[in-house]
Design a protein around this motif. Structure first.
Motif, PDB file in Angstrom:
ATOM      1  N   SER A   1     -36.464  54.579 -15.136  1.00 27.73           N
ATOM      2  CA  SER A   1     -37.262  53.406 -15.079  1.00 27.73           C
ATOM      3  C   SER A   1     -38.773  53.835 -14.868  1.00 27.73           C
ATOM      4  O   SER A   1     -39.299  54.695 -14.327  1.00 27.73           O
ATOM      5  CB  SER A   1     -36.945  52.503 -13.740  1.00 27.73           C
ATOM      6  OG  SER A   1     -37.017  53.298 -12.506  1.00 27.73           O
TER       7      SER A   1
ATOM      8  N   GLU B   1     -42.672  51.659 -13.399  1.00 27.69           N
ATOM      9  CA  GLU B   1     -43.325  50.411 -12.946  1.00 27.69           C
ATOM     10  C   GLU B   1     -44.568  50.077 -13.821  1.00 27.69           C
ATOM     11  O   GLU B   1     -45.469  51.156 -14.200  1.00 27.69           O
ATOM     12  CB  GLU B   1     -43.887  50.758 -11.519  1.00 27.69           C
ATOM     13  CG  GLU B   1     -44.532  49.367 -11.079  1.00 27.69           C
ATOM     14  CD  GLU B   1     -45.504  49.569  -9.741  1.00 27.69           C
ATOM     15  OE1 GLU B   1     -44.685  49.635  -8.508  1.00 27.69           O
ATOM     16  OE2 GLU B   1     -46.749  49.714  -9.836  1.00 27.69           O
TER      17      GLU B   1
ATOM     18  N   THR C   1     -40.543  46.378 -12.973  1.00 27.19           N
ATOM     19  CA  THR C   1     -39.612  47.681 -13.517  1.00 27.19           C
ATOM     20  C   THR C   1     -39.029  47.505 -14.764  1.00 27.19           C
ATOM     21  O   THR C   1     -38.225  46.585 -14.931  1.00 27.19           O
ATOM     22  CB  THR C   1     -38.976  48.046 -12.436  1.00 27.19           C
ATOM     23  OG1 THR C   1     -39.545  48.092 -11.020  1.00 27.19           O
ATOM     24  CG2 THR C   1     -38.274  49.204 -12.652  1.00 27.19           C
TER      25      THR C   1
ATOM     26  N   ARG D   1     -41.686  51.280  -4.708  1.00 30.58           N
ATOM     27  CA  ARG D   1     -40.256  51.637  -5.297  1.00 30.58           C
ATOM     28  C   ARG D   1     -39.355  51.760  -4.195  1.00 30.58           C
ATOM     29  O   ARG D   1     -38.221  51.152  -4.212  1.00 30.58           O
ATOM     30  CB  ARG D   1     -40.078  52.803  -6.160  1.00 30.58           C
ATOM     31  CG  ARG D   1     -38.657  53.400  -6.369  1.00 30.58           C
ATOM     32  CD  ARG D   1     -39.128  54.416  -7.285  1.00 30.58           C
ATOM     33  NE  ARG D   1     -37.812  55.369  -7.351  1.00 30.58           N
ATOM     34  CZ  ARG D   1     -36.773  55.111  -8.389  1.00 30.58           C
ATOM     35  NH1 ARG D   1     -36.978  54.057  -9.018  1.00 30.58           N
ATOM     36  NH2 ARG D   1     -35.805  55.964  -8.385  1.00 30.58           N
TER      37      ARG D   1
END
Ligand SMILES: CC(C)(COP(=O)(O)OP(=O)(O)OC[C@H]1O[C@@H](n2cnc3c(N)ncnc32)[C@H](O)[C@@H]1OP(=O)(O)O)[C@@H](O)C(=O)NCCC(=O)NCCS
Length: 156
Positions: free
Chosen positions: A87, A89, A113, A147
């Motif tokens: 993943s 951001e 995300t 996160r």
């Protein structure tokens, strides 16, 4: 890391004119249209970095600081702040430009995300995005904090 690339490679700009079809009864752009543009703009930066298809895993809260009037230009700037594993951001900043005066104001910001997905629908480890400027380094560290909060919320 192999295939790592600078954050600046992901920087994107996407614009759209606010049109009457997307107006609320007050004659301003509906918030949902802005959210749609934020998702697209974020995906462009994410794909520009990953060079594979991505899906939106989450969008952090969004605020709308000013109404967007019909006829104004919505300008979205997006960049990958940090890659985790599969993943990443992405930060999106929404500006609105008055087409007659050229004056721009900041109306929203959002963090999204995205997860990289292969042709079989599996999650894919992504190349790192290397922050180079002081601003990029600041965003990189802040993304790590966000996160933690996000994954905590997800667990609830
Ligand atoms: C996003 C999706 C791939 C995550 O799948 P999952 O089974 O939860 O997978 P994982 O738990 O292995 O998470 C994968 C990555 O996403 C991250 N992630 C998952 N949910 C998240 C959330 N709510 N917020 C932030 N990150 C999230 C995980 O931390 C992990 O990141 P990492 O590999 O960098 O550590 C899956 O939920 C999905 O396909 N959702 C639909 C996406 C979509 O169609 N979006 C369009 C809007 S409908």
């Amino acid at each position: 890391m192999e295939n790592a690339r600078p954050v600046s490679d992901s920087c994107s700009e996407y614009s759209e004119l606010a049109l009457p079809n997307d107006a609320n009864p007050l004659g301003n752009l509906i918030g949902g249209r802005v959210m749609h543009l934020v998702d697209i703009s974020g995906a462009i930066a994410a794909m520009r970095h990953a060079r594979i298809p991505v899906v939106t895993a989450s969008v952090d809260h969004m605020t709308f600081l000013h109404p967007v009037h019909i006829g104004e230009l919505v300008i979205l700037k997006s960049t990958v702040n940090r890659v985790f594993r599969t993943s990443m951001e992405v930060g999106v900043k929404v500006m609105v430009e008055n087409m007659r005066t050229g004056v721009r104001r900041h109306t929203s910001s959002a963090y999204l995300t995205f997860v990289g997905i292969d042709a079989d629908g599996n999650r894919v480890p992504l190349p790192q995005a290397i922050p180079e400027t002081e601003e990029e380094k600041r965003r990189f560290h802040a993304a790590g904090e966000r996160r933690k909060y996000r994954l905590e919320l997800r667990g609830k």
